[in-house]
Design a protein around this motif. Structure first.
Motif, short mmCIF file in Angstrom:
data_model
loop_
_atom_site.label_atom_id
_atom_site.label_comp_id
_atom_site.label_asym_id
_atom_site.label_seq_id
_atom_site.Cartn_x
_atom_site.Cartn_y
_atom_site.Cartn_z
N SER A 57 0.85 -1.20 0.00
CA SER A 57 0.00 0.00 0.00
C SER A 57 0.88 1.24 0.00
N ILE A 58 0.40 2.28 -0.71
CA ILE A 58 1.12 3.56 -0.80
C ILE A 58 0.10 4.67 -0.60
N LEU A 59 0.26 5.46 0.45
CA LEU A 59 -0.57 6.63 0.67
C LEU A 59 0.16 7.85 0.12
N GLN B 67 -4.25 7.64 10.02
CA GLN B 67 -3.88 6.77 8.90
C GLN B 67 -2.37 6.64 8.77
N MET B 68 -1.64 7.63 9.28
CA MET B 68 -0.19 7.64 9.13
C MET B 68 0.52 6.82 10.20
N GLN B 69 -0.19 6.33 11.16
CA GLN B 69 0.43 5.62 12.27
C GLN B 69 0.92 4.24 11.86
N ASN B 70 2.08 3.89 12.43
CA ASN B 70 2.62 2.52 12.34
C ASN B 70 2.80 2.03 10.91
N GLN B 71 3.23 2.92 10.04
CA GLN B 71 3.55 2.53 8.67
C GLN B 71 5.01 2.02 8.63
N ASP B 72 5.31 1.28 7.62
CA ASP B 72 6.68 0.75 7.51
C ASP B 72 7.67 1.82 7.07
N VAL B 73 7.25 2.64 6.11
CA VAL B 73 8.14 3.66 5.56
C VAL B 73 7.37 4.97 5.40
N MET B 74 7.97 6.07 5.83
CA MET B 74 7.43 7.40 5.56
C MET B 74 8.50 8.20 4.85
N ILE B 75 8.08 8.93 3.81
CA ILE B 75 9.04 9.66 2.96
C ILE B 75 8.66 11.14 2.93
N LEU B 76 9.65 12.00 3.19
CA LEU B 76 9.50 13.44 3.04
C LEU B 76 10.55 13.90 2.03
N CYS B 77 10.20 13.87 0.77
CA CYS B 77 11.12 14.22 -0.29
C CYS B 77 11.01 15.71 -0.61
N GLU B 78 12.04 16.48 -0.25
CA GLU B 78 12.07 17.93 -0.49
C GLU B 78 10.84 18.62 0.11
N VAL B 79 10.57 18.35 1.36
CA VAL B 79 9.41 18.89 2.05
C VAL B 79 9.80 19.82 3.20
N ILE B 80 10.75 19.41 4.03
CA ILE B 80 10.96 20.12 5.29
C ILE B 80 11.42 21.56 5.08
N GLU B 81 12.13 21.84 3.97
CA GLU B 81 12.63 23.19 3.75
C GLU B 81 11.52 24.18 3.42
N HIS B 82 10.31 23.68 3.18
CA HIS B 82 9.16 24.54 2.93
C HIS B 82 8.39 24.85 4.22
N ILE B 83 8.91 24.40 5.34
CA ILE B 83 8.25 24.58 6.64
C ILE B 83 9.10 25.51 7.49
N GLU B 84 8.46 26.43 8.21
CA GLU B 84 9.20 27.31 9.10
C GLU B 84 9.98 26.48 10.11
N GLU B 85 11.22 26.87 10.36
CA GLU B 85 12.11 26.09 11.22
C GLU B 85 11.52 25.86 12.62
N TYR B 86 10.85 26.87 13.15
CA TYR B 86 10.35 26.74 14.52
C TYR B 86 9.26 25.67 14.64
N ARG B 87 8.68 25.26 13.52
CA ARG B 87 7.63 24.25 13.55
C ARG B 87 8.17 22.83 13.37
N LEU B 88 9.42 22.73 12.95
CA LEU B 88 9.95 21.42 12.58
C LEU B 88 10.08 20.47 13.77
N ASN B 89 10.52 20.98 14.90
CA ASN B 89 10.70 20.10 16.06
C ASN B 89 9.39 19.43 16.45
N GLY B 90 8.29 20.18 16.41
CA GLY B 90 7.00 19.60 16.74
C GLY B 90 6.56 18.57 15.72
#
Length: 492
Positions: free
Chosen positions: A333-335, A377-400
């Motif tokens: 399965s791929i979400l 739906q995202m819980q307990n998946q085998d693999v999660m991928i964030l491809c070129e995503v985090i740099e679009h998020i404000e740094e202060y929100r990343l830790n959360g």
């Protein structure tokens, strides 16, 4: 969106005749929902200044678009910025000057070079200031790039892609306008119409007398024509561009000054990107794009995992990576998670083409979602991928967000890719500029390693950092890949 044309010196009053507009009258027309006005703010024999302003209807800009159901269609800058839209709006008003056909008594002024000052904007461009200057300075202009006064307490002003551009130099009115009509869309890198063979004729017509000698001709041609086949047609007709644009038609060769990443997630259709490495076939083959190398690296990691049945592709965009993951044996399965309605529609079209293919082991499922909202739906998946995503998020929100992923979602493996800031020097980018206007940050290799150590300090995950793309001594590789694994110790 506006253009101010100012001529000074002896005989500057002749400019009004070249424009074929009476200084005593206000030109005010509404055509297809767009109001265009021309107003002379100064009109003497020694100085002429005219303001050309276009005001479109924001509703008409999006009426009839395929994503009409999506309220985000109204959230754009097309109503305000000087782009290909603006050029099309004012073309009728400036037709006489562009064609160089005033009344017979004033034909002598068509070839006359005036002292001109051209001010236009706001322009939203992904090009750094240095390249903007290099586009206009070979035409004989002194170039000024200005940003409006902002009241922000942080350094957003210097990161803004929106600028006013002022050109000063001697030129004919016809050449000046033709250059703007060709270069404004190059700056904005946006065309609101279908790009066809007519665009080749436009390059020849508006570029006559100056484009062949321009040092950035390759960039101008590529951003104007965009498509490989059109560029090949232009090469054949010109007979001298093949070497400068590359033997594959130019679409695989991109100048180092233009780096464009994906919006949020993966690279979208039609985007330009710097090559990652040369292909094994040598110079006669196109280089492998960095985005392609990212996909290969991610799919290779996933294919080698012992457990990979359930995958989440966060920020899936148009589904390019998800489609590739569907061919990996062992995946069930791929979400494909994406907040943009338009991108999900394109992903659905892409996924529909996978139907019936014997090699496909799992059909991706496009769903609405965001890292800012918890989704069971995202819980307990085998693999999660964030491809070129985090740099679009404000740094202060990343830790959360990382806390939610690692402590609530708990994927067995988390794959994250993000640009390597140090490599921007290899691309000859300006200091502190980003590869995409929507990036909130870009990290060096040390900065990424520090953040990974912080995120994994509780011991739930180990991590390994790898590079993707061509390695350059002292700068590393253009993309950083982090493999977070609940079963391994950290290898930074």
């Amino acid at each position: 969106m506006h253009l101010i044309l100012k001529a000074s010196g002896a005989d500057a009053g002749a400019v009004s005749h070249l424009l074929a507009k009476n200084p005593l009258n206000i030109y005010d027309r509404v055509d297809k929902g767009v109001r265009v006005r021309m107003v002379y703010t100064t009109a003497t024999e020694n100085e002429t200044e005219v303001l050309i302003h276009a005001e479109p209807d924001p509703v008409d800009l999006v009426r009839g678009t395929p994503d009409g159901y999506d309220i985000t269609q109204y959230i754009n800058d097309r109503e305000f910025v000087t782009s290909s839209l603006f050029c099309s709006y004012i073309r009728a008003a400036l037709g006489t000057a562009l064609n160089g056909k005033p009344k017979e008594d004033y034909v002598q002024w068509v070839g006359h070079a005036f002292e001109l000052e051209l001010t236009f904007g706001p322009v939203a461009s992904d090009l750094p200031d240095r390249v903007v200057e290099e586009l206009f300075s070979p035409l004989g202009y002194a170039v000024s790039v200005e940003r409006g006064e902002l009241s922000y307490s942080f350094d957003l002003k210097n990161r803004s892609t929106v600028r006013q551009i002022i050109l000063r130099g001697r030129n004919t009115v016809q050449h000046a306008l033709r250059q703007l009509f060709l270069l404004i869309p190059v700056l904005d890198n946006y065309k609101h119409y279908f790009i066809s063979e007519d665009e080749i004729d436009k390059i020849k017509r508006y570029g006559e007398g100056w484009l062949d000698a321009h040092p950035l001709k390759e960039l101008i041609v590529k951003r104007t024509l965009r498509f490989a086949e059109l560029i090949r047609q232009y090469e054949r007709q010109e007979g001298a561009l093949s070497a400068s644009l590359g033997q594959v038609g130019g679409i695989g060769q991109v100048t180092d000054t233009v780096i464009q990443e994906n919006n949020v997630g993966h690279q979208e259709e039609g985007e330009q990107e710097h090559p990652g490495v040369e292909s094994d076939g040598g110079q006669s083959e196109p280089p492998v794009r960095l985005n392609e190398l990212r996909y290969r690296a991610i799919t290779d990691v996933v294919a080698a995992l012992p457990v990979k049945r359930r995958i989440v592709d966060m920020g899936a965009g148009e589904g390019k990576l998800s489609a590739r993951l569907s061919y990996i044996p062992g995946v069930e399965s791929i979400l494909a998670v994406e907040p943009s309605g338009q991108s999900r529609l394109r992903a659905m079209e892409r996924f529909a083409k996978l139907e019936g293919r014997s090699e496909v082991v799992a059909m991706p499922e496009p769903i609405i979602g965001s890292l800012f909202y918890f989704d069971e739906q995202m819980q307990n998946q085998d693999v999660m991928i964030l491809c070129e995503v985090i740099e679009h998020i404000e740094e202060y929100r990343l830790n959360g967000i990382m806390d939610t992923i690692m402590n609530d979602y708990q994927p067995e493996v988390l794959l994250v890719t993000t640009p390597n800031k140090e490599y921007n020097d290899v691309y000859a980018m300006e200091q502190e500029s980003f590869r995409h206007h929507d990036h909130r940050f870009e990290w060096t290799r040390a900065e990424l390693a520090s953040r990974c150590a912080e995120w994994t300090k509780n011991g739930n995950y180990g991590y390994e950092i790898k590079g993707i793309g061509e390695h350059v001594e002292g700068y590393g590789q253009p993309t950083q890949l982090v493999i977070f694994d609940r079963r391994k110790e950290s290898l930074s």
